[in-house]
Motif scaffolding. Structure first.
Motif, short mmCIF file in Angstrom:
data_model
loop_
_atom_site.label_atom_id
_atom_site.label_comp_id
_atom_site.label_asym_id
_atom_site.label_seq_id
_atom_site.Cartn_x
_atom_site.Cartn_y
_atom_site.Cartn_z
N SER A 55 47.31 45.79 42.18
CA SER A 55 48.38 46.54 41.40
C SER A 55 49.52 45.53 41.34
O SER A 55 50.09 45.25 40.31
CB SER A 55 49.01 47.74 41.84
OG SER A 55 47.96 48.88 41.82
N HIS A 56 49.86 44.78 42.50
CA HIS A 56 51.16 43.81 42.28
C HIS A 56 50.77 42.57 41.64
O HIS A 56 51.52 41.95 40.88
CB HIS A 56 51.49 43.29 43.88
CG HIS A 56 52.04 44.40 44.73
ND1 HIS A 56 51.96 44.38 46.29
CD2 HIS A 56 52.44 45.65 44.63
CE1 HIS A 56 52.13 45.86 46.62
NE2 HIS A 56 52.77 46.41 45.62
N LEU A 57 49.49 42.33 41.77
CA LEU A 57 49.03 41.24 40.81
C LEU A 57 48.97 41.49 39.22
O LEU A 57 49.49 40.77 38.40
CB LEU A 57 47.56 40.86 41.12
CG LEU A 57 47.29 40.05 42.40
CD1 LEU A 57 45.94 39.98 42.63
CD2 LEU A 57 47.84 38.61 42.43
N ARG A 83 46.42 30.62 42.20
CA ARG A 83 46.50 30.38 43.70
C ARG A 83 46.73 31.53 44.13
O ARG A 83 46.13 31.80 45.38
CB ARG A 83 47.77 29.40 43.74
CG ARG A 83 47.42 27.88 43.54
CD ARG A 83 48.25 26.95 43.92
NE ARG A 83 49.79 27.07 43.80
CZ ARG A 83 50.31 26.92 42.60
NH1 ARG A 83 49.71 26.14 41.85
NH2 ARG A 83 51.52 26.99 42.47
N THR A 84 47.53 32.57 43.75
CA THR A 84 47.60 33.67 44.59
C THR A 84 46.59 34.63 44.73
O THR A 84 46.40 35.33 45.61
CB THR A 84 48.96 34.51 43.82
OG1 THR A 84 49.92 33.66 43.39
CG2 THR A 84 49.51 35.88 44.39
N VAL A 85 45.82 34.70 43.62
CA VAL A 85 44.46 35.61 43.76
C VAL A 85 43.47 34.83 44.80
O VAL A 85 42.98 35.53 45.29
CB VAL A 85 43.72 35.76 42.44
CG1 VAL A 85 43.19 34.63 41.74
CG2 VAL A 85 43.26 37.26 42.41
N GLU A 86 43.51 33.67 44.73
CA GLU A 86 42.64 32.70 45.86
C GLU A 86 42.95 33.31 47.23
O GLU A 86 42.19 33.37 48.14
CB GLU A 86 42.62 31.35 45.30
CG GLU A 86 41.77 30.93 44.28
CD GLU A 86 42.05 29.46 44.02
OE1 GLU A 86 42.75 28.85 44.75
OE2 GLU A 86 41.21 29.13 42.97
N THR A 132 37.78 39.04 40.06
CA THR A 132 37.21 38.50 38.83
C THR A 132 38.07 39.09 37.70
O THR A 132 38.19 38.73 36.62
CB THR A 132 35.75 38.43 38.77
OG1 THR A 132 35.47 39.80 39.20
CG2 THR A 132 35.01 37.49 39.66
N SER A 133 38.20 40.54 37.88
CA SER A 133 38.75 41.32 36.63
C SER A 133 40.11 40.66 36.40
O SER A 133 40.57 40.49 35.35
CB SER A 133 38.92 42.90 37.12
OG SER A 133 37.72 43.51 37.22
N PHE A 134 40.95 40.42 37.46
CA PHE A 134 42.18 39.92 37.44
C PHE A 134 42.16 38.61 36.68
O PHE A 134 42.86 38.14 35.82
CB PHE A 134 42.88 39.88 38.58
CG PHE A 134 44.25 39.28 38.62
CD1 PHE A 134 45.46 40.18 38.11
CD2 PHE A 134 44.44 37.95 39.11
CE1 PHE A 134 46.58 39.48 37.90
CE2 PHE A 134 45.63 37.30 38.94
CZ PHE A 134 46.56 38.07 38.40
N LEU A 135 41.24 37.66 37.30
CA LEU A 135 41.34 36.33 36.52
C LEU A 135 40.97 36.38 35.17
O LEU A 135 41.55 35.49 34.37
CB LEU A 135 40.09 35.40 37.35
CG LEU A 135 40.67 35.15 38.70
CD1 LEU A 135 39.46 34.31 39.50
CD2 LEU A 135 41.90 34.11 38.65
#
Lengths: 607, 111
Positions: free
Chosen positions: A485-487, A534-537, A551-554
């Motif tokens: 959610s934060h992303l 970088r954050t999601v990684e 992957t959804s977020f990317l």
């Protein structure tokens, strides 16, 4: 039956002309003179459009800050161009494009009515007193040379010279025709005295102006006839009043294809001229006395009825202005009530409606305003698609906090809203731009037209990108689901920042606005995209989100940044300076994709 | 070359200007754009970011604003360099027409 009315009218005019030619060879001279005069007027109008149509339009924009200035512009522009029709048409198109107020438009029309009286002075004071045909010849020759030049300005100048030459030649023909005519006929036998004469000759003046579509031509005819003793002074005064009524028909025809604002202006013109004419008819005797006093004071001879008619023409138009000026506010109210504005609809075009004429300034202003309308619709829909409210963001002092609190789902049929608010408007913009691109506009105006059409396409792309990410945005932002959610909130914050930045640009005064500010936003955005990756990684490495959510977020991050880039691209094009030179400089200074990538790297990125 | 692409674009602009397809730019127009860029840069410099992310974003924006100002200054110097020399009226009359216009198609003007 009405289908055949124009044909019947044409047949009647041609029949009357043939009869007049058969009865008198001098009538041919007079008719040819009128034909040359009207041709000259058309050339003059076209020439001024080519020579200074855009200059006139630019001056008009600045000259409408106050009512006296608007009236002054009307007087001056009509005196210079000798065409109240040209000034009326420009005013209607400016009003339709939302560039001037109705009051300013009426001020210009009032001024144009006064300016048009300068024609009577020129004909009576100069046209009939010197060998005007001698001046026509060099004007025609110089004009013809210039008219075949490539540069639009020279071509326009050539048309103006030919127009003046033809007008001079027309006046000389009519004068010669009446002089010869006087030897065999005495039309003053048809003179009517008293009220009957006033009524009949007023109607004749109005009818002649409607047929010739020019009050100037009627005035020329009556002044020349007066100078040749073929019409009584009293009847000539009535014809001048009639010409003022007849001229409004041209304006009404012109307004038929205009939007509601253009129709209001045409009705205002009709009311102004009718009130002026009726008052002049009612006060004809004292007015005539006043004309005599003024003429005597100006040293105009007692028998110089042509110049006295010019005095009368100016005087009764001045009287009309004096009568109507105090009633201006009421007239505006009446017109706004009588011709109501259509109910505003966010899905319908607001500015690119009706006939805007072929002036680049009005076309581009209307299109720019419509783009701002589309941009506003797009911004609202993008926000709602992400469970945000644009007005909340605009009033927010802390956007991340406002976004974090926005967890209430906004239920809307995104597809239907896209069709209603975006697609229909985009279609209207594309159609308008295509129609106007077919006009012989200057190249910089065509470039701008293309840019604004491209901006509309970019806005559509921005909305479509959000449509793709809406489902996940709904899923992850309507409840606090931890890191994911934060992303998603970080994407919403980035989009909110871009949208509020563009709103700020929209609210900036046009003179202080620069589309180049967008370049910095776009570069900052590129870094934001790298940071998000970088954050999601990092979140994935520490198992704070699942691989599926990552992957959804990317994917959605790609859509969000595509939307932001498209919004910024559109803003850069929409908010280019209105000044053409400054717009050209911005095109030179803006950076392409490689230059933006090769720019300074932030400390954050280097770390 | 520091402004290679900008120089290329300026060359293309002069070609368009010569063909009557562009609006003529004067030094004072560039000065107006420069004033807007400097005002925007001053606005950005006044901002006080409270988070490192915001600071990084602001740093990028200020650097870009500086770069744009640099480009505008270069353009201004190019236009000033290529503008006809300001000669006294008497000298200007004696000067051959070809020497009086160093900027390509500087006389071309599109309305």
């Amino acid at each position: 039956m009405t289908r055949f009315a124009p044909l019947l009218q044409l047949g009647l005019i041609l029949g009357l002309l043939a009869l007049a030619f058969w009865l008198s060879a001098d009538a041919q001279h007079i008719a040819a003179g009128i034909a040359l005069f009207l041709l000259g007027m058309v050339m003059l109008e076209d020439g001024f459009k080519g020579l200074g149509g855009s200059v006139l339009a630019r001056v008009l924009q600045r000259a409408t800050a106050s009512l006296p200035r608007a009236m002054g512009f009307g007087v001056l522009a009509t005196t210079i161009t000798q065409s109240s029709s040209l000034v009326s048409v420009i005013s209607i198109s400016f009003l339709s494009a939302g560039l001037i107020s109705l009051q300013a438009g009426l001020g210009i029309i009032f001024g144009a009515n006064l300016g048009t009286t300068s024609g009577a002075w020129l004909i009576a004071g100069v046209g009939l007193k010197v060998d005007i045909a001698a001046y026509a010849m060099p004007l025609l020759a110089f004009g013809a040379v210039l008219m075949f030049q490539r540069a639009a300005g020279l071509r326009g100048g050539g048309q103006v010279l030919i127009g003046i030459g033809l007008i001079f030649l027309g006046i000389a023909f009519i004068k010669a025709g009446f002089d010869a005519f006087s030897a065999g006929f005495d039309l003053t036998r048809l003179a009517l005295a008293g009220l009957a004469g006033l009524a009949v000759y007023t109607l004749l003046g109005a009818a002649a102006t409607v047929v010739m579509q020019s009050s100037h031509a009627t005035m020329l005819l009556v002044i020349t006839a007066l100078a040749s003793g073929q019409i009584s002074y009293e009847n000539a005064l009535a014809v001048a009043i009639g010409a003022n009524i007849g001229t409004t028909v041209t304006a009404l025809i012109g307004a038929a294809s205009a939007n509601y604002q253009g129709k209001r202006l045409a009705l205002g013109h009709l009311i102004f001229n009718l009130v002026t004419a009726l008052t002049a008819l009612a006060l004809i005797t004292p007015l005539r006395g006043l004309v005599d006093h003024i003429s005597d004071a100006l040293g105009i001879g007692a028998q110089d009825f042509a110049l006295r008619l010019a005095v009368f023409h100016t005087l009764f138009n001045l009287m009309g202005i004096a009568l109507m000026l105090p009633l201006m506010a009421r007239l505006v109210q009446f017109l706004e009530r009588r011709i109501a504005a259509p109910a505003p609809s966010i899905s319908q075009p607001r500015y690119i409606t009706g006939d805007l004429g072929d002036f680049p300034a009005t076309i581009l202003a209307a299109l720019r305003n419509e783009l701002r309308h589309l941009r506003s619709n797009a911004a609202s829909l993008i926000c709602e698609g992400l469970n945000l409210r644009l007005e909340d963001l605009m009033h927010s002092k802390d956007i991340p906090l406002t976004v974090a609190r926005a967890r209430q789902p906004i239920r809307l049929d995104f597809e239907r809203h896209y069709e209603d608010k975006i697609k229909s408007l985009h279609a209207a913009i594309v159609d308008f731009a295509a129609q106007k691109a077919a006009l012989p506009l200057p190249v910089p105006a065509l470039t701008r037209l293309q840019e604004l059409r491209d901006a509309a396409g970019a806005l559509v792309r921005a909305v479509k990108a959000v449509k793709h990410m809406r489902e996940n945005a709904q899923r992850f932002t309507t409840a606090d689901m931890g890191e994911i959610s934060h992303l998603y909130d970080s994407l919403r914050i980035d989009l909110a920042n871009v949208l509020t930045e563009i709103e700020r640009l929209d609210g900036t005064e046009p003179e202080a606005r620069s589309g180049l500010g967008v370049v910095a936003e776009r570069r900052a955005l590129a870094e934001g995209g790298r940071r998000a990756t970088r954050t999601v990684e990092a979140a994935l490495q520490t198992r704070r989100i699942t691989a599926s959510d990552a992957t959804s977020f990317l994917n959605d991050s790609g859509y969000a940044f595509e939307s932001m880039r498209a919004l910024l691209d559109a803003a850069q094009l929409i908010y280019r300076p209105e000044n053409e030179a400054e717009a050209e400089i911005e095109r030179l200074l803006e950076m392409d994709e490689d230059e933006e990538k090769g720019g300074p790297q932030s400390e954050d990125h280097l770390s | 070359m520091a402004h290679e692409k900008l120089a290329e674009r300026l060359g293309a602009y002069y070609a368009r200007l010569g063909a009557g397809k562009a609006h003529k730019i004067k030094a004072r127009d560039v000065e107006k754009v420069l004033a807007k860029l400097r005002a925007r840069r001053a606005d950005l410099a006044e901002d006080t970011p409270d988070k490192p992310e915001k600071a990084a974003r602001l740093h990028t924006k200020i650097s870009t604003a500086d770069e744009l100002i640099g480009r505008a200054e270069w353009l201004l110097s190019e236009l000033t360099r290529m503008a006809p020399p300001q000669a006294a009226p008497a000298e200007a009359e004696e000067m051959p027409a070809s020497e009086n216009t160093t900027a390509p198609s500087a006389e071309a003007k599109q309305d």
